[in-house]
Design an enzyme around this catalytic site. Structure first.
Site, mmCIF file in Angstrom:
data_model
loop_
_atom_site.group_PDB
_atom_site.id
_atom_site.type_symbol
_atom_site.label_atom_id
_atom_site.label_comp_id
_atom_site.label_asym_id
_atom_site.label_seq_id
_atom_site.Cartn_x
_atom_site.Cartn_y
_atom_site.Cartn_z
ATOM 1 N N CYS A 1 44.246 43.359 28.322
ATOM 2 C CA CYS A 1 44.850 44.807 28.717
ATOM 3 C C CYS A 1 44.376 45.025 30.073
ATOM 4 C CB CYS A 1 44.174 45.961 27.853
ATOM 5 S SG CYS A 1 44.684 45.828 26.220
ATOM 6 N N GLU B 1 46.070 50.490 24.857
ATOM 7 C CA GLU B 1 46.363 50.438 26.391
ATOM 8 C C GLU B 1 47.751 49.894 26.590
ATOM 9 O OE1 GLU B 1 41.844 48.763 26.385
ATOM 10 O OE2 GLU B 1 43.707 48.940 24.931
#
Length: 143
Positions: A85, A54
């Site tokens: 994330c 991510e």
């Protein structure tokens, strides 16, 4: 394209991570119907615990767009984002996150369910079996 079609692209990124000996998580970011960023885990190669799929995709997307906000984008990721994330996605103001397999041990929904932007839509379970199988196979080979 559908959520499943974009998730298949994220799965291709996860397969790249798998082939490189990285935990097989892949991500793509879509903006107005176009894939603008891709990423997969690079924590081993970069010796960086923050080099999650991510994070790689967020960095690529913001470079592509020329700004730090992803307000017209959707993230597709093969495994539920971790707290780190999810926090980064919250700061990016991304309005939609789609993920495949749940992460019972490190997933944001268990530990930080408010980390995303308050108006962010979360869709879970997209191609969950395929996403989870890749992870299970990877860790079975490691043991």
């Amino acid at each position: 394209m559908t959520d499943e079609q974009y998730m298949k692209q994220a799965l291709r990124e996860a397969a790249r991570a798998y082939d490189e000996g990285e935990i097989p998580i892949g991500a793509v970011i879509v903006c107005r119907g176009q894939v603008i960023a891709r990423g997969h885990n690079l924590t081993e190669r970069l010796h960086d615990v923050t080099a999650h799929a991510e994070m790689q995709a967020i960095t690529a997307a913001t470079e592509y767009l020329g700004g730090k906000y992803l307000t017209d984008c959707t993230l597709y990721v093969t495994v539920e984002p971790c707290i780190m994330c999810a926090g980064a996605l919250g700061w990016s103001q991304i309005p939609r996150v789609v993920y495949g397999a749940d992460d019972e041990k490190r997933g944001f929904r268990r530990f930080a369910p408010q980390a995303l932007h308050p108006r962010c839509e979360v869709v879970s379970g997209v191609l969950a079996a395929e996403c989870g199988a890749l992870m299970k196979d990877f860790f079975a080979r490691k043991r």
